[in-house]
Design a protein around this motif. Structure first.
Motif, PDB file in Angstrom:
ATOM      1  N   PHE A  58      22.602   3.537  15.137  1.00 47.48           N
ATOM      2  CA  PHE A  58      23.285   3.587  16.411  1.00 47.48           C
ATOM      3  C   PHE A  58      24.290   4.728  16.656  1.00 47.48           C
ATOM      4  CE2 PHE A  58      22.254  -0.584  15.192  1.00 47.48           C
ATOM      5  CZ  PHE A  58      21.940  -1.253  16.308  1.00 47.48           C
ATOM      6  N   HIS A  96      31.217   5.813  24.710  1.00 56.65           N
ATOM      7  CA  HIS A  96      29.988   6.670  24.535  1.00 56.65           C
ATOM      8  C   HIS A  96      29.850   7.338  25.966  1.00 56.65           C
ATOM      9  CE1 HIS A  96      26.765   8.798  22.827  1.00 56.65           C
ATOM     10  NE2 HIS A  96      25.986   8.203  23.073  1.00 56.65           N
ATOM     11  N   LEU A 119      27.685  -2.512   9.999  1.00 55.83           N
ATOM     12  CA  LEU A 119      27.092  -3.576  11.090  1.00 55.83           C
ATOM     13  C   LEU A 119      26.002  -4.704  10.471  1.00 55.83           C
ATOM     14  CD1 LEU A 119      27.007  -3.612  14.227  1.00 55.83           C
ATOM     15  CD2 LEU A 119      24.906  -2.312  14.220  1.00 55.83           C
ATOM     16  N   ARG A 149      32.312   0.954  21.309  1.00 53.29           N
ATOM     17  CA  ARG A 149      31.676   2.387  21.040  1.00 53.29           C
ATOM     18  C   ARG A 149      30.792   2.716  22.309  1.00 53.29           C
ATOM     19  NH1 ARG A 149      32.109   3.804  15.524  1.00 53.29           N
ATOM     20  NH2 ARG A 149      34.336   3.104  14.842  1.00 53.29           N
ATOM     21  N   ASN A 150      29.756   1.569  22.412  1.00 52.87           N
ATOM     22  CA  ASN A 150      28.911   1.784  23.549  1.00 52.87           C
ATOM     23  C   ASN A 150      29.422   2.183  24.851  1.00 52.87           C
ATOM     24  OD1 ASN A 150      26.322   1.405  22.825  1.00 52.87           O
ATOM     25  ND2 ASN A 150      26.021  -0.787  23.184  1.00 52.87           N
ATOM     26  N   THR A 210      26.545   6.072  18.418  1.00 52.17           N
ATOM     27  CA  THR A 210      27.744   5.703  18.504  1.00 52.17           C
ATOM     28  C   THR A 210      28.587   5.617  17.438  1.00 52.17           C
ATOM     29  OG1 THR A 210      27.627   3.520  19.253  1.00 52.17           O
ATOM     30  CG2 THR A 210      27.505   5.252  21.107  1.00 52.17           C
ATOM     31  N   LEU A 211      27.690   5.012  16.133  1.00 55.28           N
ATOM     32  CA  LEU A 211      28.692   4.713  15.078  1.00 55.28           C
ATOM     33  C   LEU A 211      28.414   5.725  13.881  1.00 55.28           C
ATOM     34  CD1 LEU A 211      27.585   0.733  14.836  1.00 55.28           C
ATOM     35  CD2 LEU A 211      29.603   1.975  16.118  1.00 55.28           C
ATOM     36  N   MET A 255      33.401  -4.077  18.428  1.00 57.57           N
ATOM     37  CA  MET A 255      33.296  -2.479  17.560  1.00 57.57           C
ATOM     38  C   MET A 255      32.167  -1.899  18.251  1.00 57.57           C
ATOM     39  SD  MET A 255      32.322  -1.627  13.622  1.00 57.57           S
ATOM     40  CE  MET A 255      30.846  -2.337  13.456  1.00 57.57           C
ATOM     41  N   LEU A 256      30.851  -2.389  18.326  1.00 55.61           N
ATOM     42  CA  LEU A 256      29.693  -1.877  18.877  1.00 55.61           C
ATOM     43  C   LEU A 256      29.873  -1.817  20.481  1.00 55.61           C
ATOM     44  CD1 LEU A 256      27.007  -0.460  18.134  1.00 55.61           C
ATOM     45  CD2 LEU A 256      25.898  -2.837  18.621  1.00 55.61           C
ATOM     46  N   GLU A 310      18.330  -0.225  21.098  1.00 54.10           N
ATOM     47  CA  GLU A 310      19.454  -0.347  19.666  1.00 54.10           C
ATOM     48  C   GLU A 310      19.426  -1.964  19.709  1.00 54.10           C
ATOM     49  OE1 GLU A 310      23.120   1.597  20.786  1.00 54.10           O
ATOM     50  OE2 GLU A 310      21.833   3.592  21.235  1.00 54.10           O
TER      51      GLU A 310
END
Ligand SMILES: Nc1ncnc2c1ncn2[C@@H]1O[C@H](COP(=O)(O)OP(=O)(O)O)[C@@H](O)[C@H]1O
Ligand SMILES: [Mg+2]
Lengths: 372, 240
Positions: free
Chosen positions: B99, A9, B110, A5-6, B101-102, A1-2, A281
């Motif tokens: 974050f 992005h 998360l 998106r990363n 992008t979230l 997920m992250l 992050e």
């Protein structure tokens, strides 16, 4: 997920990463395909001969380099137990004169019509039996234009003697610049000015269930002045000569390795830059309790996603390049094993590139998370 | 022996800085109880962030020990510390550290993902937490579309996702206007008073004094005063 998106992005960086992977994939696939195509081409006459053993003069380094020896050895071969069939075979250069008068060099392939060992394959016009005619020859479709012979029945000259096109094969490419011209042994003897009592090779078919290596040793014992090789051995010897002794294959392999290195460097660089961009992050993730393992997963997943996109695009482009090159006359092969292997290689390339940046996130610096 | 949420004993920390060594903490003793909101105050460079990092198991002291909920954590391996942070401690940062992008709900989700919760469940729990911080209607907004106060509330929702006994906040209101700062402080005070959590807030904003149960002053790496706040029991003993 992250991870996903990363990636999405930063579309520009994703594009750079994917471009790098695509570039590497295309370079590697095309170069390796070229290498495999080359290698297959160099030994295709041997591999497709239908023979189990090849008998030649001493120390022939590759198939085009065979030298004549006495055909009387054939009776010794025939008399050896375990031999099902054996026949003479010639491969030698000759002059080809086009109907328009122009000249070209060709490699005449002479084989025996009874045993059919070394006969042409992939025939698209005519039949092998058509070569019983004294002056009949087959050439490959690829060389129609170059040899000035577009149709069956056309008459040309080989080494000053009349020859008539009796049929065509497809995709039998010569590795040297001289196309193959298939004909029966007797005719080839004339075209290549080989003495009546000489041959260049003897091809042997073993009886079913006969151990080929054992037969090779028995024949070698009976024929001390000449070489007896298994088909695989001669094939490998020919391939090795063309690929490595001449350096042609080395250059191609080197280009493939270069593609791999360039790919790893580009991917490592962009994944590293992405990681550094998001370092705060990652530090936050660690602060709120993510294990190193969790961070590795995010980074590796990013690499894998990039790899899959880059691989898919790369293969599509490589296939288009290979299609395009068919017309230009280069032999690039893309076996299914290589397509699958390439996926593994791309993943390995991207994941190992990601490992460079993993080191960056394993240390947690509180200053990173607490700064305002 | 005691029900301290955090127990700091004789903690020192020295940073090597080229040839010179910077002594950030010099023999700090501190006990923080559950249900207590403590302000840690002091001039810039006095060692507040360093102390918070050590209490939060992000930094190892050079000397001394830290226990959280009675468990000695100073000796734990690098491998075990993420678990301690995840299960016992919630962090709130001055810079929010969301974050970008979230969405809000995914930022909070998360924290559940880290705890191995399935996606759907993480999302449901995260929505509940956002409602608790009064951001139910912002669940699908990205951090860039939230105000500072809203961002900090998302961060608090994330910090309490694991239901930690300890919440450590470094200048949580420094980037906020007065009104947002109040909302955030009320949330944190509620955690201490209604749910019995230990809250440590680093600040040099005097407007926060009214929310404190206890104020600890630190200077040059040593605690110089430790007092219950307005209406409290006055000065405690100070180690020097
Ligand atoms: N990683 C580090 N390396 C070197 N010196 C540091 C580091 N972190 C903090 N310091 C020093 O330690 C002292 C205390 O810093 P800090 O705890 O950040 O103070 P505060 O949060 O109270 O402003 C300062 O002199 C600072 O320069
Ligand atoms: Mg600080």
């Amino acid at each position: 997920m992250l991870a996903w998106r990363n990636l999405v992005h930063d579309k520009i960086r994703l594009a750079v990463t994917v471009t790098g992977i695509v570039f590497a994939v295309v370079l590697i696939v095309v170069e390796l395909g070229l290498f495999i195509g080359f290698t297959t081409t160099t030994s295709s006459l041997i591999d497709q001969s239908g023979a189990d053993l090849w008998i030649s003069a001493r120390n022939v380094p590759f198939i085009e380099q065979g030298t004549p020896f006495s055909e009387r050895k054939l009776s010794t071969v025939m008399a050896t137990p375990g031999v099902a069939a054996a026949s003479k075979y010639v491969l030698r250069f000759a002059e080809w004169k086009r109907p328009d008068g122009g000249q070209d060099s060709v490699l005449v392939v002479g084989f025996d019509l009874q045993t059919r060992l070394g006969a042409p394959w992939n025939i698209i016009a005519g039949q092998v039996d058509d070569l019983r005619q004294p002056d009949a020859v087959f050439i490959d479709d690829i060389y129609r234009e170059r040899l000035g012979a577009a149709r069956v029945g056309q008459v040309v000259e080989v080494q000053g003697r009349r020859a008539r096109i009796a049929g065509f094969t497809q995709g039998i490419r010569a590795f040297t610049t001289s196309p193959y011209v298939f004909t029966r042994f007797k005719a080839a003897q004339n075209y290549t000015v080989l003495r009546e009592d000489e041959t260049v090779y003897l091809l042997v078919k073993a009886k079913p269930n006969v151990d080929v290596e054992g037969l090779r040793r028995r024949l070698a014992a009976r024929l001390p002045s000449i070489d007896v090789m298994t088909t695989a051995e001669f094939s490998r010897r020919t391939r090795l000569f063309w690929m490595f002794t001449t350096g042609a294959g080395l250059a191609v392999l080197l280009a493939a390795v270069l593609g791999l290195v360039v790919g790893i460097v580009i991917v490592a660089q962009t994944i590293y830059a992405t990681t550094v961009d998001h370092i705060r992050e990652y530090a936050t993730l660690k602060a709120i309790g993510a294990s190193n393992w969790y961070l590795y997963k995010v980074i590796v997943l990013q690499a894998v996603i990039s790899a899959l996109i880059g691989y898919a695009l790369g293969i599509v482009i490589a296939v288009l390049v290979i299609r395009g090159s068919k017309e230009s006359g280069a032999a690039i092969l893309l076996p299914p094993g290589m397509v699958a292997g390439m996926l593994v290689l791309t993943l390995v390339m991207c994941v190992s590139a990601a490992i460079f940046s993993i080191r960056k996130v394993t240390r947690l610096d509180p200053a990173l998370v607490f700064k305002g | 022996m005691s029900d301290s949420a955090i127990r700091v004993r004789d903690v020192s920390k020295t940073f090597a800085q080229g040839a010179a060594a910077v002594r950030a903490l010099a023999g700090v003793d501190l006990d923080i109880d559950c249900g207590e909101l403590m302000l840690l105050m002091g001039p810039s460079g006095s060692g507040k962030t360093t102390l918070l990092s050590i209490m939060g198991c992000m930094l190892r002291p050079c000397r001394g020990s830290v226990s959280i909920l009675g468990e000695e954590v100073t000796g734990l391996s690098e491998r075990d510390l993420p678990r301690v942070r995840r299960d016992w401690i919630g962090f709130v940062f001055q810079g929010f550290n969301l974050f970008p992008t979230l969405t809000a709900v995914d930022n909070v989700g998360l924290a559940f993902d880290l705890r191995g919760l399935p996606r759907r469940q993480a999302s449901r729990r995260a929505t509940e937490l956002l409602e608790q911080v009064d951001l139910g209607d912002k669940r699908d907004a990205f951090p860039a579309d939230l105000s500072g106060g809203q961002k900090q509330r998302v961060a608090i929702a994330r910090a309490i996702a694991g239901d930690p006994w300890v919440v450590l906040a470094d200048e949580p209101t420094a980037s906020l206007d007065t009104r947002s700062g109040r909302v955030v402080m009320k949330l944190l005070r509620g955690l201490a008073h209604d749910r019995g959590r230990a809250i440590v807030i680093v600040t040099h904003d005097n407007r926060l004094l009214e929310y404190a149960d206890r104020i600890v002053q630190i200077e040059d790496g040593s605690i110089v005063s430790d007092s219950a706040s307005a209406g409290g029991a006055g000065e405690r003993s100070v180690h020097s």
